[in-house]
Design a protein around this motif. Structure first.
Motif, PDB file in Angstrom:
ATOM      1  N   LEU A 117       0.856  -1.179   0.000  1.00 38.98           N
ATOM      2  CA  LEU A 117       0.000   0.000   0.000  1.00 38.98           C
ATOM      3  C   LEU A 117       0.893   1.230   0.000  1.00 38.98           C
ATOM      4  O   LEU A 117       1.659   1.450   0.943  1.00 38.98           O
ATOM      5  N   ALA A 118       0.837   2.000  -1.081  1.00 42.68           N
ATOM      6  CA  ALA A 118       1.664   3.205  -1.191  1.00 42.68           C
ATOM      7  C   ALA A 118       0.928   4.404  -0.607  1.00 42.68           C
ATOM      8  O   ALA A 118      -0.252   4.632  -0.905  1.00 42.68           O
ATOM      9  N   LEU A 119       1.620   5.181   0.231  1.00 48.04           N
ATOM     10  CA  LEU A 119       1.061   6.379   0.854  1.00 48.04           C
ATOM     11  C   LEU A 119       1.915   7.578   0.461  1.00 48.04           C
ATOM     12  O   LEU A 119       3.098   7.649   0.811  1.00 48.04           O
ATOM     13  N   ASP A 120       1.344   8.504  -0.284  1.00 45.06           N
ATOM     14  CA  ASP A 120       2.030   9.754  -0.620  1.00 45.06           C
ATOM     15  C   ASP A 120       1.619  10.805   0.399  1.00 45.06           C
ATOM     16  O   ASP A 120       0.458  11.227   0.431  1.00 45.06           O
ATOM     17  N   ILE A 121       2.570  11.231   1.215  1.00 49.85           N
ATOM     18  CA  ILE A 121       2.279  12.061   2.386  1.00 49.85           C
ATOM     19  C   ILE A 121       2.929  13.437   2.230  1.00 49.85           C
ATOM     20  O   ILE A 121       4.111  13.534   1.867  1.00 49.85           O
ATOM     21  N   ARG A 137       5.162   8.200  10.925  1.00 48.13           N
ATOM     22  CA  ARG A 137       4.973   6.764  11.178  1.00 48.13           C
ATOM     23  C   ARG A 137       3.596   6.363  10.661  1.00 48.13           C
ATOM     24  O   ARG A 137       2.598   7.034  10.940  1.00 48.13           O
ATOM     25  N   ALA A 138       3.553   5.288   9.879  1.00 52.00           N
ATOM     26  CA  ALA A 138       2.282   4.760   9.375  1.00 52.00           C
ATOM     27  C   ALA A 138       2.144   3.319   9.816  1.00 52.00           C
ATOM     28  O   ALA A 138       3.106   2.549   9.771  1.00 52.00           O
ATOM     29  N   LEU A 189      -1.644   7.408  10.886  1.00 52.56           N
ATOM     30  CA  LEU A 189      -0.450   8.179  10.533  1.00 52.56           C
ATOM     31  C   LEU A 189      -0.137   9.166  11.637  1.00 52.56           C
ATOM     32  O   LEU A 189      -1.031   9.840  12.153  1.00 52.56           O
ATOM     33  N   GLU A 190       1.131   9.258  11.978  1.00 54.63           N
ATOM     34  CA  GLU A 190       1.578  10.200  13.002  1.00 54.63           C
ATOM     35  C   GLU A 190       2.810  10.933  12.500  1.00 54.63           C
ATOM     36  O   GLU A 190       3.806  10.315  12.126  1.00 54.63           O
ATOM     37  N   THR A 201      -6.013   9.603  10.347  1.00 52.41           N
ATOM     38  CA  THR A 201      -6.347   8.228   9.984  1.00 52.41           C
ATOM     39  C   THR A 201      -7.009   8.174   8.613  1.00 52.41           C
ATOM     40  O   THR A 201      -7.673   9.125   8.185  1.00 52.41           O
ATOM     41  N   LYS A 202      -6.789   7.056   7.927  1.00 58.30           N
ATOM     42  CA  LYS A 202      -7.461   6.765   6.669  1.00 58.30           C
ATOM     43  C   LYS A 202      -7.924   5.314   6.711  1.00 58.30           C
ATOM     44  O   LYS A 202      -7.452   4.540   7.559  1.00 58.30           O
ATOM     45  N   LYS A 203      -8.806   4.963   5.797  1.00 61.35           N
ATOM     46  CA  LYS A 203      -9.293   3.587   5.741  1.00 61.35           C
ATOM     47  C   LYS A 203      -8.904   2.948   4.409  1.00 61.35           C
ATOM     48  O   LYS A 203      -8.852   3.624   3.383  1.00 61.35           O
ATOM     49  N   VAL A 204      -8.621   1.657   4.461  1.00 58.77           N
ATOM     50  CA  VAL A 204      -8.282   0.912   3.258  1.00 58.77           C
ATOM     51  C   VAL A 204      -9.013  -0.425   3.293  1.00 58.77           C
ATOM     52  O   VAL A 204      -9.164  -1.039   4.346  1.00 58.77           O
TER      53      VAL A 204
END
Length: 215
Positions: A117-121, A137-138, A189-190, A201-204
């Motif tokens: 799961l790619a997260l672009d932050i 941190r994820a 995510l922090e 927070t996000k949901k997947v």
């Protein structure tokens, strides 16, 4: 003539007092910060009577994304259909010393078990001081996976000397276990350093089994 101190993103309590010099219907009181009239708060329309004093208590939103040198004013108006009176007061608005915001997170809403799961932050320094050695941190606690990325030092404002920016973007990957059950999971995510911390927070949705996890 006195600068009123206020902090970015925090509501400013305001008490407005005015004396009616005549009987007027459909009067309305408004308050806002400088040019941010789209964030104005206003009362319902009411009637005033000559010689009466009126008070209105309200919390006025202060813009969150203040520049350190921005000149702000609290503006107030008492309006009717045929007339209006306006006053302004200087504000000594400032940002908190240390405040990092997770400005944006872009990620797929679905991922297959066994795949990444790619997260672009995107992080932004909303504080008044440098945000030093900042990390993100994820994790998906329910699946026991966690990773972190280093975002470095973020300046209070973009600057050339030294070359520092107030925002940064990184990509972070979380591998979903191949035995993860289909369902909806919370991605926590922090963003943190020694001076501040913020979360989002996000949901997947985990669906099926990806090719990476097949034998």
């Amino acid at each position: 003539g006195v600068n009123i101190a206020s902090f970015a993103g925090q509501p400013l309590p305001v008490e407005i007092t005015f004396l009616a010099s005549e009987d007027v219907s459909d009067v309305r009181v408004k308050a806002w910060i400088s040019g941010e009239r789209e964030y104005a708060v206003s009362s319902n329309r009411f009637k005033v009577f000559n010689g009466s004093t009126y008070n209105w208590l309200v919390s006025v939103p202060v813009p969150f994304d203040l520049r350190p040198t921005e000149d702000l004013k609290l503006k107030v108006s008492v309006e009717s259909k045929g007339d209006s009176v306006e006053a302004s007061v200087p504000l000594a608005a400032q940002r908190e010393s240390y405040l990092v915001e997770i400005l944006d997170v872009v990620a797929d809403t679905e991922v297959k078990a066994g795949e990444m799961l790619a997260l672009d932050i995107v992080l932004k320094n909303r504080g008044l001081e440098f945000s030093e050695d900042t990390f993100v941190r994820a994790k998906i606690a329910a699946l026991g996976v966690e990773e972190r990325a280093y975002f470095g030092d973020l300046s209070p404002v973009d600057q050339d000397k030294p070359d520092k920016e107030d925002a940064a973007e990184r990509r972070l990957f979380l591998r979903v276990p191949s035995n993860a059950k289909p369902g909806t999971y919370v991605v926590e995510l922090e963003a943190f350093n020694d001076d501040s911390s913020t979360t989002l927070t996000k949901k997947v949705n985990v669906v099926g089994v990806g090719q990476d996890s097949r034998v």
